[in-house]
Design a protein around this motif. Structure first.
Motif, PDB file in Angstrom:
ATOM      1  N   GLU A   7      75.373  96.902  15.452  1.00  0.00           N
ATOM      2  CA  GLU A   7      75.826  95.939  14.434  1.00  0.00           C
ATOM      3  C   GLU A   7      77.000  96.557  13.698  1.00  0.00           C
ATOM      4  O   GLU A   7      76.935  97.702  13.262  1.00  0.00           O
ATOM      5  CB  GLU A   7      74.642  95.653  13.492  1.00  0.00           C
ATOM      6  CG  GLU A   7      74.977  94.961  12.206  1.00  0.00           C
ATOM      7  CD  GLU A   7      75.500  93.551  12.416  1.00  0.00           C
ATOM      8  OE1 GLU A   7      76.740  93.381  12.418  1.00  0.00           O
ATOM      9  OE2 GLU A   7      74.675  92.637  12.592  1.00  0.00           O
ATOM     10  N   ASP A   8      78.096  95.810  13.593  1.00  0.00           N
ATOM     11  CA  ASP A   8      79.292  96.372  12.966  1.00  0.00           C
ATOM     12  C   ASP A   8      79.373  96.121  11.466  1.00  0.00           C
ATOM     13  O   ASP A   8      80.151  96.767  10.775  1.00  0.00           O
ATOM     14  CB  ASP A   8      80.550  95.835  13.658  1.00  0.00           C
ATOM     15  CG  ASP A   8      80.625  94.328  13.598  1.00  0.00           C
ATOM     16  OD1 ASP A   8      79.601  93.682  13.910  1.00  0.00           O
ATOM     17  OD2 ASP A   8      81.679  93.794  13.247  1.00  0.00           O
ATOM     18  N   GLU A   9      78.579  95.177  10.964  1.00  0.00           N
ATOM     19  CA  GLU A   9      78.646  94.940   9.523  1.00  0.00           C
ATOM     20  C   GLU A   9      77.781  95.994   8.835  1.00  0.00           C
ATOM     21  O   GLU A   9      76.565  96.022   9.020  1.00  0.00           O
ATOM     22  CB  GLU A   9      78.107  93.552   9.170  1.00  0.00           C
ATOM     23  CG  GLU A   9      79.006  92.424   9.646  1.00  0.00           C
ATOM     24  CD  GLU A   9      78.225  91.129   9.848  1.00  0.00           C
ATOM     25  OE1 GLU A   9      77.512  90.722   8.910  1.00  0.00           O
ATOM     26  OE2 GLU A   9      78.313  90.561  10.939  1.00  0.00           O
ATOM     27  N   ASP A  51      74.110  92.729  18.056  1.00  0.00           N
ATOM     28  CA  ASP A  51      74.891  91.695  17.389  1.00  0.00           C
ATOM     29  C   ASP A  51      75.859  91.070  18.388  1.00  0.00           C
ATOM     30  O   ASP A  51      76.447  91.762  19.218  1.00  0.00           O
ATOM     31  CB  ASP A  51      75.667  92.325  16.225  1.00  0.00           C
ATOM     32  CG  ASP A  51      76.410  91.278  15.422  1.00  0.00           C
ATOM     33  OD1 ASP A  51      75.900  90.151  15.303  1.00  0.00           O
ATOM     34  OD2 ASP A  51      77.511  91.596  14.914  1.00  0.00           O
ATOM     35  N   GLY A  53      78.782  89.504  17.753  1.00  0.00           N
ATOM     36  CA  GLY A  53      80.193  89.778  17.467  1.00  0.00           C
ATOM     37  C   GLY A  53      80.427  91.238  17.121  1.00  0.00           C
ATOM     38  O   GLY A  53      80.069  91.684  16.045  1.00  0.00           O
ATOM     39  N   LYS A 101      71.505  84.713  12.015  1.00  0.00           N
ATOM     40  CA  LYS A 101      71.643  85.249  10.655  1.00  0.00           C
ATOM     41  C   LYS A 101      71.926  84.094   9.690  1.00  0.00           C
ATOM     42  O   LYS A 101      72.666  83.190  10.053  1.00  0.00           O
ATOM     43  CB  LYS A 101      72.835  86.220  10.594  1.00  0.00           C
ATOM     44  CG  LYS A 101      72.687  87.460  11.443  1.00  0.00           C
ATOM     45  CD  LYS A 101      73.947  88.309  11.204  1.00  0.00           C
ATOM     46  CE  LYS A 101      74.246  89.202  12.368  1.00  0.00           C
ATOM     47  NZ  LYS A 101      75.559  89.846  12.256  1.00  0.00           N
TER      48      LYS A 101
END
Ligand code: CA
Length: 229
Positions: A7-9, A51, A53, A101
């Protein structure tokens, strides 16, 4: 469980790490497709949260590659969108579950645990295949002459055959099942791996299990009935 969170966030990633750790799980996180690929190559996870994206690739492409390479770890995909088309695509690509989400954390935990339970139940079972035992969890074939290790491709190929013993399986069908629908290499790879599998069957001492060539079509897994019956 040992969980990999891709997950990049940062906020979402921290939330997942904290929540899962509090539940007693071991968590690794990574924020790009490149790092994720390294992580799955060098460590074994019980479940992966992926994720959709990511900054350097989309999650679905990543998943497709992994499944084609033989990764069987259960994957739960996260997405911010969540149209039914997306969900179908994710599941068809090899995701085991899907959450949109924002999601309820309790629900995420429950789903991860369910995935893990299902995977462990499926993995421990040994399948009888003629005079052989097919040990999926260990990727082994156990026969009259002993245990033989299978490589990831050999394992997938044998799994494909074992789904429908006796049926003719075409090269293109096997190719897309084992190497992925987007494989662009030489289709002869199927013949090569059938050759490897035949050797492994022989090494295990199989007398009642063989792979027959069906000229002009493909192959069939033949399992002869037990002579005692
Ligand atoms: Ca993202």
């Amino acid at each position: 469980m040992k969980v990999l969170v891709i997950e990049d966030e940062p906020r979402m990633s921290q939330l997942l790490r904290r929540g899962l750790t509090e539940e007693g799980h071991t968590v690794d996180t990574c924020d790009s497709a490149a790092r994720a690929t390294e992580s799955v190559r060098y460590a074994d996870y019980d479940v992966i949260i992926l994720d959709w994206g990511l900054p350097d690739a989309d999650g679905i492409t990543l998943l497709r590659t992994w499944r084609a390479e033989g990764l069987s770890t259960p994957v739960l995909m996260l997405t911010a969108r969540g149209s039914s088309g997306e969900k179908v695509l994710a599941l068809r690509t090899g995701a085991d579950d899907f959450l949109v989400k924002p999601f309820d954390f309790e629900e995420l935990i429950a789903r991860l645990e369910a995935l893990h339970r299902r995977a462990s139940a499926g993995a421990t079972g040994a399948t009888a295949l003629g005079d052989l035992q097919f040990q999926r969890a260990r990727r082994q074939l156990i026969g009259p002459s002993g245990a033989v290790e299978l490589t990831s491709r050999e394992f997938q190929l044998l799994s494909a055959f074992a789904e429908r013993p006796g049926d003719i399986r075409t090269r293109s069908e096997l190719l897309s099942k084992v190497w992925g629908a987007h494989y662009e290499g030489d289709a002869n790879v199927v013949d090569v791996y059938v050759g490897y599998l035949r050797l492994k069957l022989e090494t295990a001492g199989a007398r009642r299990v063989s792979i027959a060539t069906v000229r002009g079509s493909g192959y069939r897994l033949l399992v002869a009935p037990s002579p005692e019956r």
